[in-house]
Design an enzyme around this catalytic site. Structure first.
Site, PDB file in Angstrom:
ATOM      1  N   TYR A 297     -42.371 -77.371  23.258  1.00  0.00           N
ATOM      2  CA  TYR A 297     -42.759 -76.686  22.019  1.00  0.00           C
ATOM      3  C   TYR A 297     -44.174 -77.095  21.625  1.00  0.00           C
ATOM      4  CZ  TYR A 297     -41.942 -74.399  17.558  1.00  0.00           C
ATOM      5  OH  TYR A 297     -41.991 -73.547  16.477  1.00  0.00           O
ATOM      6  N   TYR A 347     -45.905 -66.567  19.914  1.00  0.00           N
ATOM      7  CA  TYR A 347     -45.112 -67.519  19.128  1.00  0.00           C
ATOM      8  C   TYR A 347     -43.819 -66.854  18.714  1.00  0.00           C
ATOM      9  CZ  TYR A 347     -43.799 -70.982  15.610  1.00  0.00           C
ATOM     10  OH  TYR A 347     -43.129 -71.934  14.887  1.00  0.00           O
TER      11      TYR A 347
END
Lengths: 391, 148
Positions: A297, A347
């Site tokens: 991440y 994203y």
């Protein structure tokens, strides 16, 4: 009905296009990516019987089930903690399948996070992000002080670490450059065909001085990603080569929270990722050197370093040297975020990088690791992680 | 009642504060109420004496519900900081220094460092509490370099 432990696997993945203005509802994005995952697997959407998403996903389970014609939903849950939830969706899907609670678990995350609202801007009077269940309960202690965006909270979290180890913003640039090189070769990436240089990174504007420039930050994106999880046995009979969920876990140590995470003992480490690593390596019997790829991440570049260190790919403070020496590259020790990551591809709250891990095991990535067979992939969203494996 | 024509020229009004007021929850109301009075207070367990931040209804060490509100020294050090450049934070004419303050009492508090040039901020710099006004007549604790 007696329940017995069952191995779980990822049978299907699906996504919409990644854009800055999808032109349709978040529910439609959710339905489209869910259908794509089902078709990828060869599962009739009517047979979905479990649904998992993030607490902050705006689409309702029932509305999505109505789109997909789900006949009988046996299990639903939502994961708190914003993007930290990403890998916990796989964790919970695995647990539900292992426990025999359901057979076809749909994980989804779909949002118009550029065209409808923007995480990267000052809050527009919306209190949503300060509410419980988002794992970010202390944001309200930041806002009167001008820390109003994820970048400001993330920078404040990374500052002590960067000070202690002398990590410069230029050091972070190597992560951005590598991820954009991957994105440049990935037709699904927003930055397809648009690599950057270290100088581009260094001339991008300050977002949080002296820590984060524009090119250290993830994008704001519209789009949806879905994953279909079922038993390993069932997956073997489906359309795709199954991707075994060898292990998955979550860790939220005392006084740790998502992003406004300033209250635990040592701000130069990421205790949640350390906790995930400890459990995940114990659960799988594997070590960092057993991973051929990682999806980590990357809301902001420093957090890639903190996770690389927490999982033991390098020692504390050595993350910057690891990435500078090509550690994340295709021919490096740990090809990382080969889709371009959340900065290069899109994203979608971490979900899009996780399905890149699935593609690497299937052998279908646009940036396929070829130097070695991809047996194991680590996916990490900080507070949760999973090891995916060839079945 | 005076009229505009016969009154003495008024001093120019102080500019209205533009900083947004604190978001007050029930468990933290004591903190912001005290800040309005320019007092910097914290929560300490009434039984075992543990300081906790953020405030919470139960002591995580002895599970006591007995909350003591105690004055804090207001002294601490800069544990980490950032200068938000983009987007410009709402309510600030110039980019503030946002900092995690390590307080003497062993707890941390996010605040601003004021009266400090951007190039003067240093890790572990000693700071002391002061107060700044917000919209709606509230005040929030901020910190300035010790000795300034």
């Amino acid at each position: 009905m007696a329940r017995k432990f069952t191995e779980a696997a990822i049978a299907g993945i699906g996504q919409t296009e990644f854009s800055k203005a999808s032109g349709r509802s978040e529910l439609q994005l959710a339905a489209e990516c869910a259908l794509a995952a089902c078709r990828d697997a060869g599962v009739n959407p009517h047979d979905i019987d479990g649904m998992i998403t993030f607490t902050i996903d705006n689409s309702d389970e029932i509305n999505l089930a109505r789109c997909l014609g789900v006949k009988d939903l046996a299990y639903t849950t939502r994961i708190p903690g914003g993007g930290a939830a990403a890998a916990a969706t796989i964790y919970q899907a695995m647990a539900a399948v292992n426990a025999g609670l359901c057979n076809n678990v749909l994980i989804w995350r779909a949002m118009n996070e550029r065209s409808q609202y923007r995480f990267g801007q000052n809050p527009q009077g919306q209190q949503m992000q300060y509410q419980s269940g988002n794992g970010t309960g202390s944001l309200l202690w930041c806002v009167p002080y001008g820390a109003m965006t994820p970048a400001s909270w993330g920078a404040l979290q990374a500052a002590r670490y960067m000070q202690k180890y002398g990590v410069t913003n230029r050091d972070l640039g190597y992560i951005s450059v590598q991820q954009r090189a991957y994105a440049a070769n990935n037709p699904a990436a927003w930055f397809y065909g648009k690599p950057i240089t270290l100088e581009d990174h260094q001339s991008s504007k300050w977002i949080q001085e002296p820590w984060l420039r524009l090119l250290d930050c993830c994008q704001e994106s519209d789009g949806g990603v879905a994953i279909l999880v079922t038993s390993l046995d069932r997956a073997r009979d489906l359309q795709q080569k199954p991707v075994h969920i060898l292990g998955a876990t979550q860790s939220i140590p005392y006084n740790v929270e998502v992003i406004s995470n300033y209250y635990h003992d040592d701000l130069t480490v990421m205790p949640e990722a350390q906790g995930v690593a400890k459990r995940l390596w114990a659960m799988t019997g594997l070590a960092p050197s057993d991973m051929q790829m990682a999806a980590i991440y990357d809301a902001f570049t420093p957090h890639v370093l903190l996770q690389l260190e927490a999982f033991g790919f390098c020692k504390p403070g050595e993350g910057k040297d690891f990435v500078k020496s090509g550690g994340m590259a295709l021919d490096g020790p740990l090809p990382t975020n080969t889709n371009g990551g959340l900065s290069g591809e899109a994203y979608i709250h971490g979900m899009n990088s996780m399905i890149e891990g699935v593609r690497q095991i299937r052998g279908t990535s646009h940036n396929q690791v070829t130097k070695k067979t991809v047996e194991h992939v680590l996916v990490s969203s900080g507070m949760a992680g999973a090891v995916l494996a060839r079945a | 009642m005076s009229t505009p024509t016969d009154s003495a020229p008024a001093a120019p009004a102080a500019p209205k504060p533009t900083r947004i007021p604190p978001i007050v929850t029930l468990d933290a109301k004591f903190f912001w109420d005290a800040a309005d009075q320019e007092q910097f207070v914290g929560q300490k367990c009434g039984d075992c004496g543990l300081f906790t931040f953020p405030p919470r209804p139960m002591c995580p060490q002895c599970f006591s519900l007995n909350r003591q509100i105690v004055p804090l020294s207001g002294r601490g050090t800069v544990h980490g900081w950032t200068i938000p450049r983009h987007p410009a934070p709402f309510g600030f004419k110039e980019a503030p220094i946002v900092a995690v303050i390590q307080l003497e009492e062993g707890i941390r508090f996010v605040s601003n460092v004021v009266d400090c040039a951007h190039d003067e901020i240093r890790p572990d710099m000693p700071v002391v509490v002061t107060f700044e006004a917000t919209m709606n007549n509230h005040k929030v604790p901020v910190f300035k370099p010790a000795g300034k």
